[in-house]
Design an enzyme around this catalytic site. Structure first.
Site, PDB file in Angstrom:
ATOM      1  N   LYS A 127     -27.940  -3.964 -21.932  1.00  8.15           N
ATOM      2  CA  LYS A 127     -27.741  -5.358 -22.360  1.00  8.15           C
ATOM      3  C   LYS A 127     -26.833  -6.112 -21.396  1.00  8.15           C
ATOM      4  O   LYS A 127     -27.018  -7.305 -21.166  1.00  8.15           O
ATOM      5  CB  LYS A 127     -27.115  -5.404 -23.764  1.00  8.15           C
ATOM      6  CG  LYS A 127     -28.021  -4.860 -24.850  1.00  8.15           C
ATOM      7  CD  LYS A 127     -27.335  -4.912 -26.204  1.00  8.15           C
ATOM      8  CE  LYS A 127     -26.158  -3.970 -26.310  1.00  8.15           C
ATOM      9  NZ  LYS A 127     -26.476  -2.537 -26.211  1.00  8.15           N
ATOM     10  N   GLY A 128     -25.844  -5.386 -20.843  1.00  4.98           N
ATOM     11  CA  GLY A 128     -24.895  -6.021 -19.912  1.00  4.98           C
ATOM     12  C   GLY A 128     -25.632  -6.678 -18.755  1.00  4.98           C
ATOM     13  O   GLY A 128     -25.357  -7.826 -18.400  1.00  4.98           O
ATOM     14  N   ASP A 177     -26.631   1.155 -25.283  1.00  7.19           N
ATOM     15  CA  ASP A 177     -26.792   1.534 -23.865  1.00  7.19           C
ATOM     16  C   ASP A 177     -28.170   1.169 -23.325  1.00  7.19           C
ATOM     17  O   ASP A 177     -28.688   1.836 -22.434  1.00  7.19           O
ATOM     18  CB  ASP A 177     -26.545   3.043 -23.668  1.00  7.19           C
ATOM     19  CG  ASP A 177     -25.220   3.484 -24.246  1.00  7.19           C
ATOM     20  OD1 ASP A 177     -24.244   2.742 -24.089  1.00  7.19           O
ATOM     21  OD2 ASP A 177     -25.175   4.559 -24.874  1.00  7.19           O
ATOM     22  N   GLY A 215     -19.513  -0.620 -23.946  1.00  3.87           N
ATOM     23  CA  GLY A 215     -19.188  -0.549 -22.529  1.00  3.87           C
ATOM     24  C   GLY A 215     -20.325  -1.199 -21.768  1.00  3.87           C
ATOM     25  O   GLY A 215     -21.427  -0.672 -21.729  1.00  3.87           O
ATOM     26  N   HIS A 216     -20.087  -2.382 -21.255  1.00  6.32           N
ATOM     27  CA  HIS A 216     -21.132  -3.088 -20.518  1.00  6.32           C
ATOM     28  C   HIS A 216     -20.859  -2.987 -19.023  1.00  6.32           C
ATOM     29  O   HIS A 216     -19.814  -3.399 -18.550  1.00  6.32           O
ATOM     30  CB  HIS A 216     -21.203  -4.556 -20.961  1.00  6.32           C
ATOM     31  CG  HIS A 216     -21.768  -4.712 -22.341  1.00  6.32           C
ATOM     32  ND1 HIS A 216     -21.766  -5.895 -23.029  1.00  6.32           N
ATOM     33  CD2 HIS A 216     -22.360  -3.823 -23.147  1.00  6.32           C
ATOM     34  CE1 HIS A 216     -22.337  -5.716 -24.220  1.00  6.32           C
ATOM     35  NE2 HIS A 216     -22.701  -4.464 -24.306  1.00  6.32           N
ATOM     36  N   GLN A 243     -23.831  -2.293 -28.958  1.00  9.21           N
ATOM     37  CA  GLN A 243     -24.575  -1.172 -29.577  1.00  9.21           C
ATOM     38  C   GLN A 243     -26.045  -1.566 -29.784  1.00  9.21           C
ATOM     39  O   GLN A 243     -26.521  -2.432 -29.086  1.00  9.21           O
ATOM     40  CB  GLN A 243     -23.919  -0.705 -30.884  1.00  9.21           C
ATOM     41  CG  GLN A 243     -22.538  -0.064 -30.689  1.00  9.21           C
ATOM     42  CD  GLN A 243     -21.411  -1.066 -30.660  1.00  9.21           C
ATOM     43  OE1 GLN A 243     -21.365  -1.978 -31.464  1.00  9.21           O
ATOM     44  NE2 GLN A 243     -20.489  -0.920 -29.730  1.00  9.21           N
ATOM     45  N   LYS A 274     -34.490  -0.411 -16.830  1.00  7.69           N
ATOM     46  CA  LYS A 274     -34.524   0.914 -16.195  1.00  7.69           C
ATOM     47  C   LYS A 274     -35.941   1.471 -16.008  1.00  7.69           C
ATOM     48  O   LYS A 274     -36.146   2.687 -16.082  1.00  7.69           O
ATOM     49  CB  LYS A 274     -33.649   1.892 -16.980  1.00  7.69           C
ATOM     50  CG  LYS A 274     -32.155   1.498 -16.920  1.00  7.69           C
ATOM     51  CD  LYS A 274     -31.260   2.542 -17.502  1.00  7.69           C
ATOM     52  CE  LYS A 274     -30.182   2.982 -16.546  1.00  7.69           C
ATOM     53  NZ  LYS A 274     -29.189   3.895 -17.115  1.00  7.69           N
TER      54      LYS A 274
HETATM   55  P1  IMP Z   1     -18.086   4.066 -33.326  1.00  3.67           P
HETATM   56  O1  IMP Z   1     -18.725   2.742 -33.106  1.00  3.67           O
HETATM   57  O2  IMP Z   1     -17.074   4.410 -32.264  1.00  3.67           O
HETATM   58  O3  IMP Z   1     -17.542   4.229 -34.708  1.00  3.67           O
HETATM   59  O4  IMP Z   1     -19.226   5.191 -33.170  1.00  3.67           O
HETATM   60  C1  IMP Z   1     -20.300   5.317 -34.090  1.00  3.67           C
HETATM   61  C2  IMP Z   1     -21.573   5.714 -33.368  1.00  3.67           C
HETATM   62  O5  IMP Z   1     -22.001   4.662 -32.522  1.00  3.67           O
HETATM   63  C3  IMP Z   1     -21.431   6.934 -32.464  1.00  3.67           C
HETATM   64  O6  IMP Z   1     -22.661   7.634 -32.465  1.00  3.67           O
HETATM   65  C4  IMP Z   1     -21.204   6.331 -31.095  1.00  3.67           C
HETATM   66  O7  IMP Z   1     -21.577   7.199 -30.054  1.00  3.67           O
HETATM   67  C5  IMP Z   1     -22.119   5.132 -31.186  1.00  3.67           C
HETATM   68  N1  IMP Z   1     -21.717   4.031 -30.304  1.00  3.67           N
HETATM   69  C6  IMP Z   1     -20.712   3.160 -30.492  1.00  3.67           C
HETATM   70  N2  IMP Z   1     -20.655   2.273 -29.493  1.00  3.67           N
HETATM   71  C7  IMP Z   1     -21.672   2.568 -28.673  1.00  3.67           C
HETATM   72  C8  IMP Z   1     -22.167   1.972 -27.477  1.00  3.67           C
HETATM   73  O8  IMP Z   1     -21.673   0.959 -26.977  1.00  3.67           O
HETATM   74  N3  IMP Z   1     -23.265   2.562 -26.939  1.00  3.67           N
HETATM   75  C9  IMP Z   1     -23.864   3.639 -27.489  1.00  3.67           C
HETATM   76  N4  IMP Z   1     -23.446   4.224 -28.601  1.00  3.67           N
HETATM   77  C10 IMP Z   1     -22.357   3.693 -29.189  1.00  3.67           C
END
Ligand code: IMP
Length: 423
Positions: A19-20, A16, A43-44, A222, A329
């Site tokens: 990057k998007g 978060d 989620g971008h 991520q 930001k």
């Molecule tokens: P998973 O990738 O859904 O297995 O989640 C594992 C960890 O990564 C958790 O703490 C999620 O909240 C975090 N996480 C996964 N994708 C994102 C993202 O795009 N942004 C922020 N945190 C993420």
């Protein structure tokens, strides 16, 4: 020998980082954008004029007319989500013809992976706080050599057998599983047949493109602290989010990569469980969350917020081999009177460290050592150059650059594409 240019964009905190937006700006000057890991957990969010696009799997470069967008072999492809996104883009008038390619070697993420993700979280004594998108189970199947790939889709009976076995195994692990799982799997696989027309060898396509002088952007999802090997294990995602994962995740060698841009937010956020050393007290946490709109683009969960953590940023610069840093930001801090930066951690034994520890439990008990900077308390959202920024904002950026150890090349001061300072 590659003659084009290949840049990796990687998150340097807990995801978060924005990057998007950075990819969206850089995409203007490239020919191909490729995702190299993760799945629909990302989620971008990209803003173009009045329009907001939230993309989970298709690279945000798709908003730029004519750019080719790839999903590499390192991605776990959620078939239902992918086509939902695909159709939504088409409905909004984005021309997708010949523009999206999916690696033949990418693994399919099917409904039982999601069911397993939920079941595993429900049962765990120490929950990861996953996005529930099936990421862990899909990568488990891949590493366990039981996965199903795009290239396997035409596999007839052998494929059928694999699907059946995977479903049975999932049912066993869950002690049953949700109703309708099998029909959802069938629906996904039916839809997945459409992937064959998009299938490509991403490694070959990118290598040939680079040889022909094309410019390529490899888009990470991520962030570094969520990397399976280098993050705050076990509170991580199940892929290599860091820049070294980029080559593996699309099928090119490390020598094909020319530069690595690390994205950091001007403060820190984290969603999901696990330590956040520089986390705010509740009141400030809510204040920054409101100012920065810090709610997950995928799950809507509130993100925990904290001061900029230079210990993590320096670690990220090293692990990713950063050649440049994009700070996002900055404008969110415009009204804050005093701004702190975590420069080291005080440890429980009375010591102090500037290194990001491997021991995640110890990270839960460290106390950051802060240095405090006067805020600028002025609007930065219209700045076009560093010189347009208030003196204190420039000093803050200079300090981030010094502590991180890599040059700042971009500063984002708003959600719009145009609100960017190119250094
Ligand atoms: P998973 O990738 O859904 O297995 O989640 C594992 C960890 O990564 C958790 O703490 C999620 O909240 C975090 N996480 C996964 N994708 C994102 C993202 O795009 N942004 C922020 N945190 C993420």
């Amino acid at each position: 020998m590659a003659t084009g240019q290949c840049t990796v964009v990687v998150g340097c905190q807990w995801g978060d980082e924005g990057k998007g937006k950075i990819v969206d700006v850089l995409a203007e000057d490239v020919d191909v954008i490729a995702r190299y890991q993760g799945g629909a957990n990302a989620g971008h969010t990209v803003h173009v004029g009045e329009e907001e696009f939230i993309l989970h799997q298709i690279p945000s470069g798709i908003i730029h007319p004519g750019k080719r967008c790839l999903l590499g072999n390192g991605v776990v492809l959620d078939v239902l989500q992918f086509f939902e996104e695909y159709e939504a883009l088409a409905e909004r008038g984005i021309d997708l013809g010949g523009r999206i390619g999916v690696s033949e070697r990418a693994h399919l993420l099917l409904p039982f992976h999601k069911a397993l993700d939920h079941a595993s979280e429900d049962r765990a004594s120490e929950k990861i706080g996953t996005t529930g998108r099936g990421i862990g189970p899909a990568y488990e199947a891949k590493a366990g050599r039981r996965g199903l790939r795009v290239a396997d889709l035409g596999g007839g009976e052998r494929m059928e057998k694999r699907v059946h076995e995977a479903l049975e195994r999932a049912r066993q692990r869950m002690g049953g599983g949700p109703d309708g799982l099998e029909s959802e799997v069938r629906e996904s696989l039916k839809l997945a047949e459409r992937l064959s027309s998009l299938a490509t060898d991403t490694g070959r396509e990118l290598t040939e493109g680079l040889r022909a002088g094309k410019r390529v952007l490899l888009e990470g999802a991520q962030g570094t602290a969520l990397d399976l090997d280098h993050g705050t294990y076990p509170f991580v995602t199940s892929s290599n989010t860091t820049s070294s994962g980029a080559g593996t995740g699309v099928g090119i060698g490390p020598t094909a990569i020319d530069s690595v841009v690390g994205v950091v937010k001007a403060y820190t956020t984290r969603v999901g469980n696990g330590p956040l050393p520089s986390g705010f007290e509740p009141e400030m946490d809510q204040h920054i969350r409101d100012l920065g709109g810090e709610y997950g683009a995928t799950t809507g969960r509130p993100r925990r917020c904290g001061w900029f953590d230079a210990v993590l940023a320096r670690y990220s610069a090293r692990v990713n081999g950063l050649t440049g840093v994009a700070v996002t930001k900055l404008d969110v801090l415009d009204t804050i009177a005093e701004i702190s930066i975590a420069v080291a951690y005080s440890t429980e034994d009375g010591g102090s460290t500037g290194e990001f520890p491997a021991d995640t439990w110890s990270l839960e008990s460290v106390r950051p050592r802060y240095e405090t900077h006067p805020g600028w308390q002025a609007d930065t959202t219209r700045a076009k150059t560093l010189a347009d920024l208030p003196k204190n904002a420039r000093a803050y950026l200079d300090r981030i650059e010094e502590l991180t150890g890599a040059p700042i090349t971009m500063v984002s001061v708003g959600t719009e594409r145009t609100q960017i300072i190119l250094v």
